[in-house]
Design a protein around this motif. Sequence first.
Motif, PDB file in Angstrom:
ATOM      1  N   ARG A  50      -2.334  -8.644   1.616  1.00  0.00           N
ATOM      2  CA  ARG A  50      -1.162  -8.395   1.221  1.00  0.00           C
ATOM      3  C   ARG A  50      -0.793  -9.763   0.329  1.00  0.00           C
ATOM      4  N   LEU A  51      -0.096  -9.385  -0.693  1.00  0.00           N
ATOM      5  CA  LEU A  51       0.560 -10.430  -1.523  1.00  0.00           C
ATOM      6  C   LEU A  51       1.795 -11.055  -0.925  1.00  0.00           C
ATOM      7  N   ILE A  52       1.938 -12.038  -0.267  1.00  0.00           N
ATOM      8  CA  ILE A  52       2.837 -12.679   0.553  1.00  0.00           C
ATOM      9  C   ILE A  52       4.143 -12.989  -0.277  1.00  0.00           C
ATOM     10  N   ASN A  91       8.315  13.397  -8.686  1.00  0.00           N
ATOM     11  CA  ASN A  91       8.326  14.734  -7.994  1.00  0.00           C
ATOM     12  C   ASN A  91       9.826  15.400  -8.404  1.00  0.00           C
ATOM     13  N   ASN A  92      10.498  14.957  -9.041  1.00  0.00           N
ATOM     14  CA  ASN A  92      11.552  15.720  -9.620  1.00  0.00           C
ATOM     15  C   ASN A  92      11.449  16.105 -11.020  1.00  0.00           C
ATOM     16  N   SER A  93      10.413  15.698 -11.389  1.00  0.00           N
ATOM     17  CA  SER A  93      10.068  16.049 -13.039  1.00  0.00           C
ATOM     18  C   SER A  93       9.288  17.415 -13.182  1.00  0.00           C
ATOM     19  N   LEU A  94       9.819  18.084 -14.320  1.00  0.00           N
ATOM     20  CA  LEU A  94       9.220  19.370 -14.682  1.00  0.00           C
ATOM     21  C   LEU A  94       7.801  19.067 -15.306  1.00  0.00           C
ATOM     22  N   GLU A  95       7.402  17.840 -15.784  1.00  0.00           N
ATOM     23  CA  GLU A  95       5.889  17.423 -16.311  1.00  0.00           C
ATOM     24  C   GLU A  95       4.924  17.198 -15.244  1.00  0.00           C
ATOM     25  N   ARG A  96       5.320  17.587 -13.860  1.00  0.00           N
ATOM     26  CA  ARG A  96       4.254  17.126 -12.705  1.00  0.00           C
ATOM     27  C   ARG A  96       3.183  18.036 -12.469  1.00  0.00           C
ATOM     28  N   ALA A  97       3.458  19.180 -13.081  1.00  0.00           N
ATOM     29  CA  ALA A  97       2.198  20.381 -13.197  1.00  0.00           C
ATOM     30  C   ALA A  97       2.017  20.864 -11.676  1.00  0.00           C
ATOM     31  N   ASN A  98       2.972  20.770 -10.744  1.00  0.00           N
ATOM     32  CA  ASN A  98       3.079  21.233  -9.356  1.00  0.00           C
ATOM     33  C   ASN A  98       2.202  19.978  -8.435  1.00  0.00           C
ATOM     34  N   GLU A  99       1.996  19.048  -8.922  1.00  0.00           N
ATOM     35  CA  GLU A  99       1.534  18.010  -8.130  1.00  0.00           C
ATOM     36  C   GLU A  99       2.773  17.169  -7.544  1.00  0.00           C
ATOM     37  N   GLU A 100       2.312  16.548  -6.459  1.00  0.00           N
ATOM     38  CA  GLU A 100       3.580  15.764  -5.663  1.00  0.00           C
ATOM     39  C   GLU A 100       3.028  14.466  -5.227  1.00  0.00           C
ATOM     40  N   VAL A 101       3.631  13.347  -5.642  1.00  0.00           N
ATOM     41  CA  VAL A 101       2.980  11.933  -5.355  1.00  0.00           C
ATOM     42  C   VAL A 101       3.373  11.581  -3.960  1.00  0.00           C
ATOM     43  N   VAL A 102       2.220  11.401  -3.167  1.00  0.00           N
ATOM     44  CA  VAL A 102       2.607  11.269  -1.669  1.00  0.00           C
ATOM     45  C   VAL A 102       2.410   9.686  -1.414  1.00  0.00           C
ATOM     46  N   HIS A 103       1.587   9.148  -2.094  1.00  0.00           N
ATOM     47  CA  HIS A 103       1.377   7.539  -1.960  1.00  0.00           C
ATOM     48  C   HIS A 103       1.329   6.864  -3.108  1.00  0.00           C
ATOM     49  N   THR A 104       1.701   5.731  -3.361  1.00  0.00           N
ATOM     50  CA  THR A 104       1.735   4.563  -4.472  1.00  0.00           C
ATOM     51  C   THR A 104       1.904   3.546  -4.177  1.00  0.00           C
ATOM     52  N   PHE A 105       1.014   2.604  -4.854  1.00  0.00           N
ATOM     53  CA  PHE A 105       1.063   0.862  -4.477  1.00  0.00           C
ATOM     54  C   PHE A 105       0.851   0.407  -5.691  1.00  0.00           C
ATOM     55  N   ILE A 106       1.069  -0.972  -5.571  1.00  0.00           N
ATOM     56  CA  ILE A 106       0.877  -1.860  -6.831  1.00  0.00           C
ATOM     57  C   ILE A 106      -0.318  -3.131  -6.390  1.00  0.00           C
ATOM     58  N   LEU A 107      -1.344  -3.201  -7.271  1.00  0.00           N
ATOM     59  CA  LEU A 107      -2.204  -4.220  -6.749  1.00  0.00           C
ATOM     60  C   LEU A 107      -2.169  -5.245  -7.792  1.00  0.00           C
ATOM     61  N   VAL A 108      -2.487  -6.326  -7.362  1.00  0.00           N
ATOM     62  CA  VAL A 108      -2.958  -7.605  -8.151  1.00  0.00           C
ATOM     63  C   VAL A 108      -4.161  -7.986  -7.886  1.00  0.00           C
ATOM     64  N   HIS A 109      -4.677  -7.626  -8.686  1.00  0.00           N
ATOM     65  CA  HIS A 109      -6.403  -7.819  -8.434  1.00  0.00           C
ATOM     66  C   HIS A 109      -6.689  -6.989  -7.289  1.00  0.00           C
ATOM     67  N   THR A 110      -7.319  -7.635  -5.861  1.00  0.00           N
ATOM     68  CA  THR A 110      -7.556  -6.911  -4.844  1.00  0.00           C
ATOM     69  C   THR A 110      -6.382  -6.718  -3.827  1.00  0.00           C
ATOM     70  N   LYS A 111      -5.227  -7.775  -4.148  1.00  0.00           N
ATOM     71  CA  LYS A 111      -4.088  -7.892  -2.933  1.00  0.00           C
ATOM     72  C   LYS A 111      -3.290  -7.104  -3.479  1.00  0.00           C
ATOM     73  N   LEU A 137       0.648  -5.623  -3.316  1.00  0.00           N
ATOM     74  CA  LEU A 137       1.786  -6.313  -3.387  1.00  0.00           C
ATOM     75  C   LEU A 137       2.710  -5.151  -2.684  1.00  0.00           C
ATOM     76  N   ALA A 138       2.761  -3.944  -2.903  1.00  0.00           N
ATOM     77  CA  ALA A 138       3.798  -3.030  -2.350  1.00  0.00           C
ATOM     78  C   ALA A 138       3.145  -1.828  -2.049  1.00  0.00           C
ATOM     79  N   PHE A 139       3.503  -0.940  -1.047  1.00  0.00           N
ATOM     80  CA  PHE A 139       3.054   0.672  -0.760  1.00  0.00           C
ATOM     81  C   PHE A 139       4.029   1.118  -0.504  1.00  0.00           C
ATOM     82  N   PHE A 140       4.262   2.533  -0.813  1.00  0.00           N
ATOM     83  CA  PHE A 140       5.249   3.514  -0.542  1.00  0.00           C
ATOM     84  C   PHE A 140       4.557   4.818  -0.218  1.00  0.00           C
ATOM     85  N   SER A 141       4.843   5.441   0.847  1.00  0.00           N
ATOM     86  CA  SER A 141       4.364   6.867   1.167  1.00  0.00           C
ATOM     87  C   SER A 141       5.670   7.865   1.087  1.00  0.00           C
ATOM     88  N   SER A 142       5.558   8.904   0.654  1.00  0.00           N
ATOM     89  CA  SER A 142       6.703   9.825   0.586  1.00  0.00           C
ATOM     90  C   SER A 142       7.053  10.356   2.010  1.00  0.00           C
TER      91      SER A 142
END
Length: 621
Positions: A127-129, A150-170, A172-177
């Motif tokens: 983790r980036l501390i 997930n509230n957008s009409l442009e998502r084509a029936n896909e749903e974001v379940v996980h998203t995270f930010i990387l700084v190189h291999t570290k 920074l932040a992770f979020f799951s629906s």
Amino acid sequence: MKCLLIASESAQVLFYWMDQDFEERLRQRFESSTEQHGEFGDCTYIAMNGDGSESEDDLRRKIFLLKKIIDLHFGLATMDAGILKKMLRPQDIEQRCKVWKMLQNLLITYSHLREEDQSFLVEAVERLIHPQLCEQCIEFLDRYVVQHINNSLERANEEVVHTFILVHTKLLAFFSSRSASSLRPSDLLALILIAQDIYPRDNLEAQVDKDLEKIPETGEFNTPKLSPATQGDGGPVGRNLHQITDPVAQITEDPLQTLESPPSEYSVPLTVFLDASLKDNYCPMMPHNMYCLSLWPGISLVLLTKVPNSQVAVSLYHLLDAFTVLEARLSEGQELGHSSRLLPNMSDLKQKMDKFIKAIGDLKHQLQSAWVAFKNKAFSKVSAGNPQDLLQACQNVKSQLCLVYQRYFLLKPARDSLHLSIELQTKTQKIVQKKLLDWKDFLLVKSKRNTTMISYLQDFPGLIHFIYVDRTVGQMIAPSLNISEKSMELGKGPLAAFIKNKVWTLVSMGLRYLQKGYTTLTFRDGDYYCCYFLWFENEVGFKLPVMEMPVLSDNSAPIGMLIGDYYRKLLRYYGKNHSLEMIKCFELYTIHFGVIPTEFIIQQCCDLARKWEPSCIPLLR
């Protein structure tokens, strides 16, 4: 039996699909080469090295990594050797080169990261501390990335379940629906590997090294000021960093023309198959779409979406699992009429198959034919005839199930027809860029000096380096090892490289002794004293007694999290005798100056292990 060969010569990696005659001729030609092989189902993977740069352990790890990568990209379709061959060796030469290049690049990227990055050395997420920034990014990913998409009409029936930010291999932040399955640390590390392969480190290193020279020897950073907490809307403290009410609205007013746009070639997602534990079901290879958006060189945003028809993958997994067990029992000579807990419930299997075939519509014809042939042999009151015919019919059904899986999730146009629009991806990218704009340079430097040894020298005199790993959550912490000419803590160039080599040697030796069943290793190496410890604790931090560790054979999967997920299995193995409490597993590697008395070194290791409390930041929600 078909064989997949990996031939590595220096940094070049080649792939061949060969028969056994070709294999024997190749062995005779390269009698002096280093070689390893591994068997997975109906396929044998063989790795050879002709220039002596890789040991048998290196090649064995590369074989298991290749198997992991193939599973990650092709899912349950790999359970059929015929389908696997067609996917790895397509008739179209251009497509074949594309597949092989993808596998080559991932193996090369992994080898490079394992040689240079501590998180890939011990196979754990770093983790980036920066707790405040991390927490605010989590809130931001929730509100302005996951909810926005997930509230957008442009998502084509896909749903974001996980998203995270990387700084190189570290990380920074992770979020799951809220509805998402938890993401295994081993899968997260594999996704970081893919992200690093898509956006490898570039000439940014030189600029970061220049920035490192400006850091005072205290190891302290001049960080951007966090914006005042916003509590007017009842939201969490520190939700916004740039004193903006709505980043989406700001994007429409300020197009951020100076920010970079994502390469168009990555606007079409990569399909990856990840372990998923749902409320009522489990699927080890659930299809997801992976979007990797470059924010700036070295900083990326990764989105994982749940694809339409993902429930089909769950049904296919349970059916394939049942027929795989059935195939194994029939191969051993058992009869279907034989009552055994090892055999699947045949009436239940019949009901599930009939229901599944009705549900898949146009794809059912070949599967239905194979299923009817199997039923005629398995459920007929008349004698079933030759057991080999029944085994062949079982294998045919299994192959057809793999074909259905392939057509649903791997073949065009089904795979690429529906995904997040380019406009939605670009808008999301700019939202996150807007948030992190003031932090960009700081994050890039911080990724090189995430934790410094200077902050530990007062409490731990004589300590040169350490790596602490929480194997329960798959995360690690270690002082940064910067071996550039401008490195300050470890000296310049050769000295820093010397210490780095000591660290890599210690980890390699620790894994070798862990494979033999040892959980503690201490030894003197010239002017240095090296230690390795593995231990278990309950959820309140009480150290549990050492158990008799399993001894692994030389042909077993290499110890690690990315390959084989050894520690997950170890926790399950240890938990058999502690079923009423949650078990945690930890590792600690340390290097001290040899002049420090041994009893002080051991005491320091104990104090170092107690230094970290469980993080209160909900990094992996």
